[in-house]
Each structure stands twice: as C-alpha cells, then as structure tokens.
Write a protein that holds these residues in place. Structure first.
Motif, PDB file in Angstrom:
ATOM      1  N   SER A  85       0.316  -1.311  -0.327  1.00  0.00           N
ATOM      2  CA  SER A  85      -0.397   0.148  -0.087  1.00  0.00           C
ATOM      3  C   SER A  85       0.945   1.172   0.132  1.00  0.00           C
ATOM      4  N   VAL A  86       2.006   1.219   0.895  1.00  0.00           N
ATOM      5  CA  VAL A  86       2.940   2.421   0.961  1.00  0.00           C
ATOM      6  C   VAL A  86       3.827   3.031  -0.428  1.00  0.00           C
ATOM      7  N   ALA A  87       4.119   1.722  -1.100  1.00  0.00           N
ATOM      8  CA  ALA A  87       4.828   1.891  -1.758  1.00  0.00           C
ATOM      9  C   ALA A  87       3.449   2.017  -3.097  1.00  0.00           C
ATOM     10  N   GLY A  88       2.487   1.766  -3.277  1.00  0.00           N
ATOM     11  CA  GLY A  88       1.387   2.237  -4.216  1.00  0.00           C
ATOM     12  C   GLY A  88       0.999   3.909  -3.918  1.00  0.00           C
ATOM     13  N   ILE A  89       0.918   4.295  -3.058  1.00  0.00           N
ATOM     14  CA  ILE A  89       0.564   5.433  -2.927  1.00  0.00           C
ATOM     15  C   ILE A  89       1.876   6.639  -3.073  1.00  0.00           C
ATOM     16  N   LEU A 132      11.781   3.905 -15.262  1.00  0.00           N
ATOM     17  CA  LEU A 132      11.629   3.793 -13.870  1.00  0.00           C
ATOM     18  C   LEU A 132      10.136   3.577 -13.546  1.00  0.00           C
ATOM     19  N   ASP A 133       9.455   4.318 -13.694  1.00  0.00           N
ATOM     20  CA  ASP A 133       8.188   4.491 -13.180  1.00  0.00           C
ATOM     21  C   ASP A 133       7.239   3.282 -13.653  1.00  0.00           C
ATOM     22  N   PRO A 134       7.133   2.645 -14.732  1.00  0.00           N
ATOM     23  CA  PRO A 134       6.152   2.008 -14.649  1.00  0.00           C
ATOM     24  C   PRO A 134       7.050   0.400 -14.795  1.00  0.00           C
ATOM     25  N   VAL A 135       8.300   0.416 -14.555  1.00  0.00           N
ATOM     26  CA  VAL A 135       9.061  -0.855 -14.475  1.00  0.00           C
ATOM     27  C   VAL A 135       8.818  -0.783 -12.931  1.00  0.00           C
ATOM     28  N   ALA A 136       8.968  -0.359 -12.639  1.00  0.00           N
ATOM     29  CA  ALA A 136       9.056  -0.734 -11.168  1.00  0.00           C
ATOM     30  C   ALA A 136       7.785  -1.300 -10.505  1.00  0.00           C
ATOM     31  N   ASP A 137       6.651  -0.517 -11.076  1.00  0.00           N
ATOM     32  CA  ASP A 137       4.641  -0.773 -10.775  1.00  0.00           C
ATOM     33  C   ASP A 137       4.573  -2.073 -11.458  1.00  0.00           C
ATOM     34  N   LYS A 138       5.565  -2.555 -12.238  1.00  0.00           N
ATOM     35  CA  LYS A 138       4.866  -4.105 -12.962  1.00  0.00           C
ATOM     36  C   LYS A 138       5.904  -5.057 -12.138  1.00  0.00           C
ATOM     37  N   LEU A 139       6.906  -4.385 -11.877  1.00  0.00           N
ATOM     38  CA  LEU A 139       7.654  -5.623 -11.095  1.00  0.00           C
ATOM     39  C   LEU A 139       6.860  -5.809 -10.102  1.00  0.00           C
ATOM     40  N   MET A 140       6.601  -4.813  -8.808  1.00  0.00           N
ATOM     41  CA  MET A 140       5.295  -4.740  -8.183  1.00  0.00           C
ATOM     42  C   MET A 140       4.561  -5.541  -8.116  1.00  0.00           C
ATOM     43  N   VAL A 141       3.912  -5.023  -8.532  1.00  0.00           N
ATOM     44  CA  VAL A 141       2.765  -6.077  -8.776  1.00  0.00           C
ATOM     45  C   VAL A 141       2.810  -7.790  -9.267  1.00  0.00           C
ATOM     46  N   ALA A 142       4.042  -7.338 -10.504  1.00  0.00           N
ATOM     47  CA  ALA A 142       3.888  -9.427 -10.374  1.00  0.00           C
ATOM     48  C   ALA A 142       4.781 -10.069  -9.614  1.00  0.00           C
ATOM     49  N   ILE A 143       6.040  -9.156  -9.198  1.00  0.00           N
ATOM     50  CA  ILE A 143       6.611 -10.053  -7.569  1.00  0.00           C
ATOM     51  C   ILE A 143       5.182 -10.528  -6.457  1.00  0.00           C
ATOM     52  N   ILE A 151      -4.910  -7.238  -4.411  1.00  0.00           N
ATOM     53  CA  ILE A 151      -3.871  -7.275  -4.515  1.00  0.00           C
ATOM     54  C   ILE A 151      -3.852  -7.277  -2.925  1.00  0.00           C
ATOM     55  N   ILE A 152      -3.834  -5.485  -2.593  1.00  0.00           N
ATOM     56  CA  ILE A 152      -3.756  -5.234  -0.801  1.00  0.00           C
ATOM     57  C   ILE A 152      -4.931  -6.341  -0.178  1.00  0.00           C
ATOM     58  N   GLY A 153      -5.964  -6.363  -1.029  1.00  0.00           N
ATOM     59  CA  GLY A 153      -7.032  -7.043  -0.133  1.00  0.00           C
ATOM     60  C   GLY A 153      -6.437  -8.898   0.017  1.00  0.00           C
ATOM     61  N   LEU A 154      -6.450  -9.380  -0.755  1.00  0.00           N
ATOM     62  CA  LEU A 154      -5.060 -11.339  -0.727  1.00  0.00           C
ATOM     63  C   LEU A 154      -4.592 -11.107  -0.162  1.00  0.00           C
ATOM     64  N   LEU A 155      -4.039  -9.426   0.003  1.00  0.00           N
ATOM     65  CA  LEU A 155      -2.686  -9.656   0.934  1.00  0.00           C
ATOM     66  C   LEU A 155      -2.859  -9.494   2.489  1.00  0.00           C
ATOM     67  N   LEU A 156      -3.931  -9.004   2.892  1.00  0.00           N
ATOM     68  CA  LEU A 156      -4.351  -9.094   3.603  1.00  0.00           C
ATOM     69  C   LEU A 156      -5.184  -9.813   4.430  1.00  0.00           C
ATOM     70  N   PHE A 157      -5.474 -10.588   4.079  1.00  0.00           N
ATOM     71  CA  PHE A 157      -6.421 -11.658   4.084  1.00  0.00           C
ATOM     72  C   PHE A 157      -5.826 -12.869   3.793  1.00  0.00           C
ATOM     73  N   GLN A 158      -5.024 -13.717   3.995  1.00  0.00           N
ATOM     74  CA  GLN A 158      -4.543 -14.585   3.370  1.00  0.00           C
ATOM     75  C   GLN A 158      -5.389 -15.624   4.566  1.00  0.00           C
TER      76      GLN A 158
END
Length: 169
Positions: free
Chosen positions: A22-26, A48-59, A120-127
């Motif tokens: 969440s902090v990364a997204g904000i 770098l911005d779109p690369v970082a975004d896509k990398l974080m989502v993919a990971i 992703i935030i919800g799925l991370l939070l409520f695993q």
C-alpha cells in the motif's frame, strides 16, 4: 523488503506485506502527481516508474499464487502478468517507431490498475481467511482487474495494429 516480509515468520506478516504494498502504491502515485504538477519529470523517471510498478505487481501476484495455490487464482494472475509483458514490449517497439503516444495509458488502464491494487492489498491482508466475504470481494476485484487487463490490451493492440501490420519496405 516486500519479499523478505512475505516470508518472515511474523504474527502480523499479512498486515505488514499489505502495508508495504500500500505504501509503495501511495508513494508511487504521489511521486507521479507531484512530478507532473511541479514539472519535475525526467526521462529516467518516465522509464523507471512503469517498470517499478509492473515489477511490484508481478512479484506480489507471484507470491500470492504460492499462497492461494489454485487454478482460479493463478489464471487471472497470469493474465495480468502476461499483459504487462506484452504491453511493455509493444510500448518499447512503438517508441522505436516514434509512435509511443499511440499506446499511451488509457482510462481503462487506470481502472485496471485500481482494481488490481485493491485486489492485491486485500488478498495480501486476508491470506488466512478464505471462507468469508472479504476473500470473495478481493477475488472478484482480481477477476475484474484481469478482464480490464484484457480489455485495455485489446485497446492498445487495436491502436498499434496499423503499425504492427505495416510491411517494412
């Protein structure tokens, strides 16, 4: 840091990973907003911005595939990751042709990003809780993101189609 936290044997691991994501997204959104508003955009930042975004989502999706370990989770995750690779390649190729603006970010792309971040935030939070309404809501958000992902990819490919099919003389 995100991956390390994901695998740490902490009591509140799910909360911490959702918080980091969440902090990364904000901060990513704030960085882009202020860069545009203050005219502080740079070619390096634009790269770098779109690369970082896509990398974080993919990971995040790759880690969640391990957690949820089911085809109905893997399918939308692979659609999202695959689309990001295809569109990144398309944008790079169109930039080489000097036509990057024909594959610029669309409103559907922004909706897709919002839906996938919420999911992703919800799925991370409520695993740990897969039998409640929050799990179902986040899975619906993930499928909405995957459908918007396909829709936006069709829009991008349609915009680039004349250049994709033009013969190289």
């Amino acid at each position: 840091m995100f991956v390390i936290l994901f695998y740490m044997p902490l009591d509140n691991r799910a909360f911490y990973t959702a918080l980091v994501f969440s902090v990364a997204g904000i901060t990513d959104w704030l960085d882009g907003y202020f860069a545009r508003k203050l005219g502080q955009m740079t070619p390096l930042g634009a790269f770098l911005d779109p690369v970082a975004d896509k990398l974080m989502v993919a990971i995040a999706l790759a880690l969640l595939i391990e957690v949820y370990d089911a085809w109905w989770f893997t399918l939308p995750a692979v659609v999202i990751i695959g689309r990001e690779i295809v569109i990144s390649a398309l944008r790079e190729w169109m930039a080489e042709l000097g036509k990057r603006t024909s594959v610029a970010v669309s409103f559907i792309g922004k909706l897709k990003t919002t839906a996938q971040i919420i999911a992703i935030i919800g799925l991370l939070l409520f695993q740990e809780s897969r039998d409640n309404i929050l799990y179902m809501a986040n899975m619906v958000a993930l499928y909405v993101a995957a459908l918007l992902t396909l829709w936006s990819m069709v829009i991008y490919l349609r915009a680039a189609w004349p250049d994709l099919t033009r013969s190289q003389d």
